[in-house]
Design a protein around this motif. Structure first.
Motif, PDB file in Angstrom:
ATOM      1  N   ALA A   9       0.831  -1.205   0.000  1.00  7.08           N
ATOM      2  CA  ALA A   9       0.000   0.000   0.000  1.00  7.08           C
ATOM      3  C   ALA A   9       0.862   1.251   0.000  1.00  7.08           C
ATOM      4  CB  ALA A   9      -0.925  -0.013   1.216  1.00  7.08           C
ATOM      5  N   VAL A  10       1.926   1.255   0.814  1.00  9.65           N
ATOM      6  CA  VAL A  10       2.828   2.405   0.850  1.00  9.65           C
ATOM      7  C   VAL A  10       3.511   2.586  -0.496  1.00  9.65           C
ATOM      8  CG1 VAL A  10       4.950   3.307   1.871  1.00  9.65           C
ATOM      9  CG2 VAL A  10       3.192   2.295   3.339  1.00  9.65           C
ATOM     10  N   ALA A  11       3.942   1.467  -1.102  1.00  5.82           N
ATOM     11  CA  ALA A  11       4.604   1.548  -2.399  1.00  5.82           C
ATOM     12  C   ALA A  11       3.676   2.100  -3.465  1.00  5.82           C
ATOM     13  CB  ALA A  11       5.114   0.168  -2.814  1.00  5.82           C
ATOM     14  N   SER A  12       2.395   1.735  -3.405  1.00  2.23           N
ATOM     15  CA  SER A  12       1.440   2.214  -4.405  1.00  2.23           C
ATOM     16  C   SER A  12       1.251   3.719  -4.327  1.00  2.23           C
ATOM     17  CB  SER A  12       0.090   1.510  -4.229  1.00  2.23           C
ATOM     18  OG  SER A  12      -0.514   1.886  -3.002  1.00  2.23           O
ATOM     19  N   VAL A  13       1.478   4.297  -3.130  1.00  2.00           N
ATOM     20  CA  VAL A  13       1.367   5.742  -2.960  1.00  2.00           C
ATOM     21  C   VAL A  13       2.651   6.438  -3.397  1.00  2.00           C
ATOM     22  CG1 VAL A  13       1.107   7.600  -1.274  1.00  2.00           C
ATOM     23  CG2 VAL A  13      -0.322   5.545  -1.109  1.00  2.00           C
ATOM     24  N   ARG A  14       3.798   5.846  -3.073  1.00  2.00           N
ATOM     25  CA  ARG A  14       5.084   6.498  -3.307  1.00  2.00           C
ATOM     26  C   ARG A  14       5.591   6.322  -4.733  1.00  2.00           C
ATOM     27  NH1 ARG A  14       8.768   5.214   2.081  1.00  2.00           N
ATOM     28  NH2 ARG A  14       7.628   6.556   3.518  1.00  2.00           N
ATOM     29  N   GLN A  15       5.270   5.207  -5.387  1.00  2.00           N
ATOM     30  CA  GLN A  15       5.829   4.907  -6.692  1.00  2.00           C
ATOM     31  C   GLN A  15       4.820   5.188  -7.798  1.00  2.00           C
ATOM     32  OE1 GLN A  15       7.098   0.821  -6.654  1.00  2.00           O
ATOM     33  NE2 GLN A  15       8.554   1.125  -4.989  1.00  2.00           N
ATOM     34  N   ARG A  16       5.282   5.871  -8.829  1.00  2.00           N
ATOM     35  CA  ARG A  16       4.400   6.171  -9.942  1.00  2.00           C
ATOM     36  C   ARG A  16       4.004   4.911 -10.707  1.00  2.00           C
ATOM     37  NH1 ARG A  16       7.424  11.471 -12.620  1.00  2.00           N
ATOM     38  NH2 ARG A  16       7.212  12.867 -10.812  1.00  2.00           N
ATOM     39  N   ASN A  17       4.954   3.957 -10.817  1.00  2.00           N
ATOM     40  CA  ASN A  17       4.707   2.747 -11.588  1.00  2.00           C
ATOM     41  C   ASN A  17       4.399   1.544 -10.705  1.00  2.00           C
ATOM     42  OD1 ASN A  17       7.247   2.558 -10.483  1.00  2.00           O
ATOM     43  ND2 ASN A  17       8.166   1.551 -12.260  1.00  2.00           N
ATOM     44  N   ALA A  18       3.892   1.797  -9.507  1.00  2.00           N
ATOM     45  CA  ALA A  18       3.622   0.704  -8.565  1.00  2.00           C
ATOM     46  C   ALA A  18       2.571  -0.248  -9.121  1.00  2.00           C
ATOM     47  CB  ALA A  18       3.160   1.264  -7.228  1.00  2.00           C
ATOM     48  N   GLN A  19       2.758  -1.533  -8.841  1.00  2.00           N
ATOM     49  CA  GLN A  19       1.796  -2.568  -9.206  1.00  2.00           C
ATOM     50  C   GLN A  19       1.590  -3.465  -7.982  1.00  2.00           C
ATOM     51  OE1 GLN A  19       2.519  -4.543 -12.970  1.00  2.00           O
ATOM     52  NE2 GLN A  19       3.592  -2.764 -13.784  1.00  2.00           N
ATOM     53  N   PRO A  20       0.893  -2.961  -6.976  1.00  2.00           N
ATOM     54  CA  PRO A  20       0.817  -3.668  -5.694  1.00  2.00           C
ATOM     55  C   PRO A  20       0.218  -5.067  -5.789  1.00  2.00           C
ATOM     56  CG  PRO A  20      -0.766  -1.859  -5.792  1.00  2.00           C
ATOM     57  CD  PRO A  20       0.158  -1.687  -6.953  1.00  2.00           C
ATOM     58  N   LEU A  21      -0.777  -5.273  -6.639  1.00  2.00           N
ATOM     59  CA  LEU A  21      -1.394  -6.592  -6.732  1.00  2.00           C
ATOM     60  C   LEU A  21      -0.433  -7.621  -7.309  1.00  2.00           C
ATOM     61  CD1 LEU A  21      -5.007  -5.672  -7.948  1.00  2.00           C
ATOM     62  CD2 LEU A  21      -4.215  -6.196  -5.629  1.00  2.00           C
ATOM     63  N   ILE A  22       0.395  -7.180  -8.269  1.00  2.00           N
ATOM     64  CA  ILE A  22       1.387  -8.090  -8.855  1.00  2.00           C
ATOM     65  C   ILE A  22       2.557  -8.296  -7.904  1.00  2.00           C
ATOM     66  CG2 ILE A  22       3.044  -8.354 -10.755  1.00  2.00           C
ATOM     67  CD1 ILE A  22       1.095  -6.828 -12.526  1.00  2.00           C
ATOM     68  N   ASP A  23       2.997  -7.211  -7.264  1.00  2.00           N
ATOM     69  CA  ASP A  23       4.203  -7.277  -6.435  1.00  2.00           C
ATOM     70  C   ASP A  23       3.984  -7.941  -5.083  1.00  2.00           C
ATOM     71  OD1 ASP A  23       5.479  -6.002  -8.455  1.00  2.00           O
ATOM     72  OD2 ASP A  23       5.677  -4.062  -7.441  1.00  2.00           O
ATOM     73  N   ALA A  24       2.775  -7.849  -4.540  1.00  2.00           N
ATOM     74  CA  ALA A  24       2.546  -8.277  -3.158  1.00  2.00           C
ATOM     75  C   ALA A  24       3.022  -9.696  -2.869  1.00  2.00           C
ATOM     76  CB  ALA A  24       1.078  -8.105  -2.788  1.00  2.00           C
ATOM     77  N   PRO A  25       2.637 -10.722  -3.678  1.00  2.00           N
ATOM     78  CA  PRO A  25       3.092 -12.079  -3.331  1.00  2.00           C
ATOM     79  C   PRO A  25       4.605 -12.259  -3.458  1.00  2.00           C
ATOM     80  CG  PRO A  25       1.918 -12.061  -5.433  1.00  2.00           C
ATOM     81  CD  PRO A  25       1.720 -10.726  -4.815  1.00  2.00           C
ATOM     82  N   ILE A  26       5.206 -11.636  -4.483  1.00  2.00           N
ATOM     83  CA  ILE A  26       6.664 -11.744  -4.630  1.00  2.00           C
ATOM     84  C   ILE A  26       7.352 -10.987  -3.508  1.00  2.00           C
ATOM     85  CG2 ILE A  26       8.584 -11.498  -6.253  1.00  2.00           C
ATOM     86  CD1 ILE A  26       6.464 -11.053  -8.446  1.00  2.00           C
ATOM     87  N   GLN A  27       6.789  -9.836  -3.157  1.00  2.00           N
ATOM     88  CA  GLN A  27       7.360  -9.034  -2.082  1.00  2.00           C
ATOM     89  C   GLN A  27       7.322  -9.787  -0.763  1.00  2.00           C
ATOM     90  OE1 GLN A  27       5.439  -5.200  -0.927  1.00  2.00           O
ATOM     91  NE2 GLN A  27       7.301  -4.291  -1.775  1.00  2.00           N
ATOM     92  N   ALA A  28       6.257 -10.552  -0.536  1.00  2.00           N
ATOM     93  CA  ALA A  28       6.172 -11.338   0.695  1.00  2.00           C
ATOM     94  C   ALA A  28       7.296 -12.371   0.745  1.00  2.00           C
ATOM     95  CB  ALA A  28       4.809 -12.014   0.788  1.00  2.00           C
ATOM     96  N   LEU A  29       7.539 -13.068  -0.375  1.00  2.00           N
ATOM     97  CA  LEU A  29       8.636 -14.044  -0.429  1.00  2.00           C
ATOM     98  C   LEU A  29       9.984 -13.348  -0.272  1.00  2.00           C
ATOM     99  CD1 LEU A  29       7.426 -16.307  -3.382  1.00  2.00           C
ATOM    100  CD2 LEU A  29       7.407 -16.870  -0.946  1.00  2.00           C
ATOM    101  N   ASP A  30      10.110 -12.198  -0.909  1.00  2.00           N
ATOM    102  CA  ASP A  30      11.330 -11.389  -0.820  1.00  2.00           C
ATOM    103  C   ASP A  30      11.647 -11.078   0.644  1.00  2.00           C
ATOM    104  OD1 ASP A  30      13.171  -9.248  -0.887  1.00  2.00           O
ATOM    105  OD2 ASP A  30      12.352  -8.443  -2.736  1.00  2.00           O
ATOM    106  N   ARG A  31      10.655 -10.595   1.365  1.00  2.00           N
ATOM    107  CA  ARG A  31      10.845 -10.209   2.759  1.00  2.00           C
ATOM    108  C   ARG A  31      11.108 -11.434   3.644  1.00  2.00           C
ATOM    109  NH1 ARG A  31       8.925  -5.186   4.320  1.00  2.00           N
ATOM    110  NH2 ARG A  31       8.410  -3.835   2.572  1.00  2.00           N
ATOM    111  N   MET A  32      10.408 -12.506   3.378  1.00  2.00           N
ATOM    112  CA  MET A  32      10.599 -13.713   4.184  1.00  2.00           C
ATOM    113  C   MET A  32      11.996 -14.292   3.988  1.00  2.00           C
ATOM    114  SD  MET A  32       6.832 -15.476   3.748  1.00  2.00           S
ATOM    115  CE  MET A  32       7.182 -16.866   4.842  1.00  2.00           C
TER     116      MET A  32
END
Length: 455
Positions: A392-415
């Motif tokens: 959600a924060v990325a979708s506000v800060r980034q012009r080209n944010a794609q939160p629905l696409i990034d969210a699952p990969i981002q979760a694995l990234d963070r884990m």
């Protein structure tokens, strides 16, 4: 020493001037109370290049620079590209570019790299390879550049070299962007690479907005790096973070200059990316051992922690009361400053603490969070909110944010990063990288040149 006082400056994005004798800015955020003379110097820095300054006035500007409130914009300096040797640590690949005065160190490649200038018989890690190349450098400056880096322009060095007009500057880093590519992973990395530290200049220091830079591409003063013993060869990852922090401890300045851009080749598969992130996380424990307190997954004041704890316990009235009390206490400390600034500072600080907590829960503390979610129905909602918050924060800060696409990969990234932190802590026998840092609010009487800190 060549100071920074004859330069133009860029104001940090945090900069606010609620009245002529007060500035609120920096990372971490500070309150500067100014004498009338100091206020005139700062007014000149806001609009022009201050000139003919006394020693005390130069010291004032230096304090603003060291606090991350002002960023020097040098246009030239004493060095050119002829004063720079490029050192490349290479393992099983060569850079795709060539440049004059380059030392390629083959770090145990199999088969050996015929084009390399020096070789380790066995792989010893990038820090050791850089040190081997550094020992042969005869120029005043050295650029460490990895083999998977390419240059956005031939002039990438010029904005970095200008900063060395200040003799205290020991290291300058460009912006490292993930190279464009046709794959979904390349697209994800362009939006979420941990090597890309944004488009705003900064000082580099532990506990600040830009607390580290990758050694994918950095330019250093040779004598400063040699004076601290070069890279720590015991660190296979995190050796670049350690170098910056040791330079800072030695009293040297390190600058992030995003007007210079280089491209970093992303990993070619999800598993390779997650392995990279695991390695980044694993460096946290040995870094925490070497730099106590610098690797806390969250830095939070007791009052912000209490507000969020009460919110998580579903006690909104009590949380609001603590928030109001914090505003009143801060307003009393900041006498002479409009009360709305206290509201703003506490509000932004509390929101920032919330983002940090969400980040820590989804990166470093996720094994504990999963356990809590499994045994506590009440804990599931805040943990779910923490999972959603980064996208959600990325979708506000980034012009080209794609939160629905990034969210699952981002979760694995963070884990993957968090798993590395836990593995490193177990291996090192030091769990301080898992612990939060508690900050205390403090202010001090100011003479007109010293900043007051609100941490």
């Amino acid at each position: 020493m060549v100071g920074v006082s004859a330069l133009r400056y860029r104001l940090d994005s945090s900069w606010r001037r609620p009245n002529s004798n007060t500035v609120i800015a920096g990372s971490p955020l500070r309150v500067f109370r100014l004498t009338d003379a100091g206020a005139r110097v700062i007014s000149e820095a806001e609009t022009n290049s201050p000139d003919n300054l006394t020693g005390a006035q130069q010291q004032l500007l230096d304090r603003f620079v060291d606090a991350g409130a002002l960023h020097p914009l040098p246009t030239d300096g004493p060095f050119t590209i002829d004063d720079v040797t490029i050192v490349v640590p290479a393992h099983n690949r060569l850079p795709a570019w060539s440049a004059a005065r380059t030392i390629i160190v083959d770090d145990g490649s199999n088969p050996p790299l015929a084009e390399a200038h020096m070789r380790h018989d066995a792989n010893r890690g990038p820090g050791a390879a850089r040190n081997t190349g550094l020992a042969e450098v005869t120029t005043a400056l050295v650029a460490f550049v990895d083999t998977d880096v390419s240059f956005a322009s031939d002039g990438w060095l010029a904005p970095l070299l200008a900063h060395f007009a200040d003799e205290r500057v020991a290291l300058v880093a460009p912006r490292v962007r993930s190279a464009p590519g046709a794959t979904w992973l390349a697209s994800y990395e362009q939006r979420n690479s941990p090597l890309d530290l944004g488009d705003e200049p900064a000082r580099i220091s532990a506990g600040t907005r830009v607390s580290y830079v990758p050694a994918a591409a950095i330019v250093c003063r040779v004598d400063a790096v040699r004076a601290i013993g070069g890279f720590d060869e015991a660190l296979r990852t995190g050796e670049d973070v350690d170098l910056v922090w040791r330079l800072s401890t030695a009293g040297r300045r390190c600058r992030y200059e995003p007007s210079s851009v280089v491209w970093h080749q992303p990993r070619n598969s999800l598993s390779a990316m997650l392995q990279q992130r695991f390695g980044f996380g694993r460096s946290a424990a040995p870094l925490a051992t070497r730099h106590p307190g610098a690797l806390a997954p969250v830095r939070i004041s007791p009052w912000s922690a209490l507000v969020w704890l009460l919110a998580l316990l579903r006690r909104p009235v009590l949380a609001t009361g603590v928030l109001a009390g914090t505003i009143v206490a801060l307003a009393r400390k900041l006498r002479g400053i409009p009360p709305i600034e206290s509201v703003r500072l506490v509000g932004l600080g509390t929101l920032a603490a919330g983002r940090q907590l969400a980040d820590a829960i989804t990166r470093v503390w996720w094994p504990v969070a999963l356990l809590v979610a499994a045994i506590s129905r009440r804990g599931r909602l805040p943990i779910a909110a923490a999972l959603i918050a980064p996208a959600a924060v990325a979708s506000v800060r980034q012009r080209n944010a794609q939160p629905l696409i990034d969210a699952p990969i981002q979760a694995l990234d963070r884990m993957a990063y968090g798993a590395g932190v836990w593995a490193g802590a177990v291996g090192e026998g030091d769990f301080t990288a898992l612990l939060p840092g508690i900050l205390a609010h403090s202010t001090q009487t100011d003479s007109g040149t010293n900043p007051q800190a609100i941490n």
